[in-house]
Design an enzyme around this catalytic site. Structure first.
Site, PDB file in Angstrom:
ATOM      1  N   TYR A   1      -5.598   5.910  -8.773  1.00 46.61           N
ATOM      2  CA  TYR A   1      -6.791   5.167  -8.359  1.00 46.61           C
ATOM      3  C   TYR A   1      -8.032   5.681  -9.086  1.00 46.61           C
ATOM      4  O   TYR A   1      -8.937   4.899  -9.414  1.00 46.61           O
ATOM      5  CB  TYR A   1      -6.991   5.288  -6.844  1.00 46.61           C
TER       6      TYR A   1
ATOM      7  N   CYS B   1       0.814  -1.214   0.000  1.00 41.96           N
ATOM      8  CA  CYS B   1       0.000   0.000   0.000  1.00 41.96           C
ATOM      9  C   CYS B   1       0.851   1.268   0.000  1.00 41.96           C
ATOM     10  O   CYS B   1       1.684   1.462   0.885  1.00 41.96           O
ATOM     11  CB  CYS B   1      -0.923  -0.008   1.227  1.00 41.96           C
TER      12      CYS B   1
END
Length: 321
Positions: free
Chosen positions: A191, A60
């Site tokens: 994203y 992440c």
């Protein structure tokens, strides 16, 4: 319109709208709570070495920045580290890397257990990084932008003697503006490309992403780092996206105008940081690829993880220092 990966975070127009951070407590040097106490009336927890545990995932980028800043500032002994598995299912982030599948300090199998211990009614997505109080098992914060700034400012008394100043007072107005642009167009921009469920939303995010990357390239032509001659928080935030670009975002998220390796200035800049202690030694390309390609079933339904790209170039001379 395509089925979204995260329906609760997708607008009617098909754009990805990231959920807000649920827990926004802070560990501060001026908390009025005594040692061992909970948050004061302003939700400030007392600064105590060894009390808090940073939960991160190597895959992440938001968690990765916290891991890098913790290390650069010499806070490794002051803040313990727990690592979740890169594969996340409907139960969320799991401590499957630990013996018997339990975090050895918190005693939980899933990070969601700490979330629900803090807010039993929480129904949002469980995210990393999370700073957890080891005395109560409660989540202090999952507010990743503020967390790393607090590491630089509130935790200063516990920094290593030679720790860098990652958030210089004189540069903060310019840095804050730059980091906001990087967040919108790059960190979250990839994203917004990958999780878009309409052509229009994807096109808008794609153009904003590469327009910003072009501007950052121009900025870095004449200086080694984003704010000049020294590494700052801004560099950490950009790095964690760049290091994942070719491995995940270029293909998986359709950010494919160019690969990072085809953008000469940014590629040299990223290698410069990668080869700096505290950066490249915290990167795990296997975890990165297995997470992105293995957990976004709406984008990659086969779950096949690509064997490429070639990672050897990260160690090539960068020519920037």
């Amino acid at each position: 319109m395509a089925r979204p990966q995260f329906s609760a975070e997708t607008s009617g127009g098909g754009a990805f709208v990231r959920q807000p951070n649920r827990f926004t407590g802070r560990v501060t040097a001026d908390s009025t709570s005594p040692p061992g106490g909970g948050p004061d009336e302003q939700d400030r927890w007392p600064l105590e070495a060894g009390r808090y545990r940073l939960i991160w995932c190597r895959a992440c980028p938001w968690a990765h920045r916290a891991r890098i800043v913790r290390g650069l500032l010499g806070l490794d002994d002051a803040i313990s580290l727990g690592t979740v598995d890169p594969i996340r299912d409907e139960r969320g982030w799991a401590f499957a890397l630990d013996p018997d599948g339990f975090d050895p300090v918190l005693g939980v199998s899933f990070l969601s257990e700490a979330y629900l211990a803090t807010d039993p009614d929480y129904t949002g997505r469980v995210t990393v990084p999370a700073l957890v109080d080891t005395l109560t098992g409660r989540v202090v914060t999952n507010d990743y932008p503020q967390l790393t700034l607090d590491f630089s400012t509130q935790w200063r008394s516990l920094h290593a003697p030679d720790a860098p100043d990652l958030y210089p007072v004189a540069l903060r107005p310019e840095m804050d503006a730059l980091m906001a642009e990087i967040h919108t167009d790059v960190n979250n921009g990839v994203y917004r490309c990958g999780f878009a469920t309409s052509q229009e939303a994807y096109d808008e995010a794609f153009r904003a992403l590469f327009t910003r990357l072009d501007a950052l390239s121009e900025r870095l032509v004449g200086q080694r780092y984003l704010m000049g001659d020294a590494i700052t928080e801004a560099d950490v935030r950009l790095f964690t996206t760049l290091v994942r670009f070719d491995a995940a975002y270029h293909g998986h998220f359709k950010c494919n105008r160019n690969k990072l390796t085809e953008m000469p200035v940014l590629w040299a800049y990223a290698r410069d940081l990668f080869q700096t202690p505290g950066f490249g030694d915290t990167v795990d390309f296997d975890h990165i690829k297995r997470h992105y390609y293995g957990t976004h079933q709406q984008i990659n339904p086969t779950g096949i993880v690509p064997l490429g790209p070639d990672e050897s170039g990260w160690s090539a001379p960068h020519g920037r220092g």
